[in-house]
Scaffold this motif. Structure first.
Motif, short mmCIF file in Angstrom:
data_model
loop_
_atom_site.label_atom_id
_atom_site.label_comp_id
_atom_site.label_asym_id
_atom_site.label_seq_id
_atom_site.Cartn_x
_atom_site.Cartn_y
_atom_site.Cartn_z
N ARG A 3 -5.60 9.52 -4.94
CA ARG A 3 -5.20 9.98 -3.53
C ARG A 3 -6.14 9.65 -2.73
NH1 ARG A 3 -0.25 12.72 -3.40
NH2 ARG A 3 0.84 12.15 -5.62
N GLY A 8 -6.50 6.34 -1.79
CA GLY A 8 -5.34 6.03 -0.70
C GLY A 8 -5.90 6.52 0.61
N LYS A 28 -1.94 4.80 -10.35
CA LYS A 28 -1.68 6.27 -10.03
C LYS A 28 -2.56 7.30 -11.09
CE LYS A 28 2.97 5.76 -8.42
NZ LYS A 28 4.38 6.13 -8.50
N TYR A 87 0.31 4.17 0.27
CA TYR A 87 -0.13 5.32 1.08
C TYR A 87 0.21 5.08 2.35
CZ TYR A 87 -2.23 6.60 -3.30
OH TYR A 87 -2.64 6.71 -4.63
N ASN A 146 0.86 -1.16 0.02
CA ASN A 146 -0.04 0.02 0.03
C ASN A 146 0.95 1.20 0.13
OD1 ASN A 146 -1.69 1.96 0.46
ND2 ASN A 146 -2.91 0.95 2.23
#
Length: 318
Positions: free
Chosen positions: A79, A82, A73, A10, A8
């Motif tokens: 994000r 994430g 991505k 993130y 992961n």
């Protein structure tokens, strides 16, 4: 255990001497060795490596340092996915809940524009905008959906255009109207999953929205500004808790018709962030809304924040 597990990206990871530091808060140190290199490099993980203990495997999975999915991505919401990855289950499923959601924003002014922007950018699939006003020069200091070219346009129309440019994958309905009755509001919010209270007139409008939402079984949340104070909440869901009228007594005073509301852009953004955050938490099923049955206050003069539990009646300073 899933056959394919991925790092992961993130979750915080860093080398600290001979150890691998995992987590930004309450960090855990693990002795570094080649078997854990994938955690540092961000590759697919082979959990069957003999140097990785069963206890370490369980920890890495439970704390979601390794997950059974990959977040690309190039994804518009990468994000945000994430952020969702810190919760159990595949974050893509939470994003799909947002994409399937329908939210009514009643009032497209200081609060409504900012909340609408955040929900649209987050991928909430359908937004319903309702407002009676047109864009004025004084709006441009904090109502971020509008520009100089929009002066004189209906706010809902200008906002609709801007939101679709922010995220063309969503739909936005615009209603240039004045809504003041329970029946009017019921008609506008029908079929919605959530209502945002972002209109401040007439004086009792929040309680009118509360009644309409209760009839439809739809949760709602809002915020308000008074002098230098900003207030957020409460998040109301009458399917699981009390109504707004049961938590707050409607005011008995009558506001002066000559008053004006001072607005400091940054404190309005603070309020909108909480409202949008609670909306997204509810829609994506991230847990109880931050303002469930409570009010948050920000004193714009001192920067102090307070929380008040409306069921307990206690105010806590921060």
């Amino acid at each position: 255990m899933h056959p394919h597990m991925f790092v992961n990206p993130y979750r915080f990871r860093a080398r600290l001497g001979e150890h691998l530091l995992l987590g930004a808060v309450n960090s855990v140190q693990v002795r570094y060795r080649p078997a854990l290199e994938a955690l540092e490099q961000g590759e697919e993980v082979v959990l069957t490596h003999p140097e990785i203990s069963e206890e370490e495997r369980r920890f890495l999975e439970q704390e979601r340092y390794i997950v059974p999915y990959r977040i690309e991505k190039g994804n518009r919401y990468a994000r945000q996915l994430g952020f969702f990855s810190f919760w159990p289950d595949d974050p893509h499923q939470r994003q799909k809940r947002l994409e399937a959601a329908r939210v009514a924003i009643l009032g497209v002014g200081t609060l409504g524009t900012q909340v609408a922007y955040l929900l649209a950018a987050a991928g909430v699939g359908q937004l319903v905008l309702s407002d009676k006003d047109v864009v004025e020069p004084s709006n441009l200091s904090r109502q971020l959906l509008f520009g100089q070219q929009d002066i004189g346009k209906a706010k809902v129309v200008a906002a609709q255009d801007r939101l679709l440019s922010v995220n063309p994958t969503i739909t936005v309905e615009a209603y240039h109207e004045s809504i003041e009755s329970v029946d009017q509001i019921e008609e506008r919010i029908a079929g919605c999953d959530l209502v945002v209270r972002a209109v401040d007139t007439p004086q009792e409008i929040a309680f009118v929205i509360d009644e309409a939402a209760a009839r439809q079984g739809i949760p709602h949340i809002g915020a308000g500004l008074l002098e230098t104070w900003t207030m957020v909440g409460p998040f109301i869901d009458t399917c699981t808790g009390p109504s707004l009228g049961e938590l707050i007594t409607p005011p008995k005073f009558v506001r002066s018709p000559f008053r004006e509301i001072p607005v400091f852009g940054p404190t309005a953004f603070w309020a909108a962030s909480y409202v949008a955050g609670d909306a997204l938490r509810y829609l994506a099923e991230l847990g109880q809304p931050w303002t469930a049955n409570r009010l948050l206050y920000l004193d714009g003069r001192t920067g102090r924040m307070f929380a008040r539990d409306l069921r307990a009646g206690a105010a806590i300073g921060g």
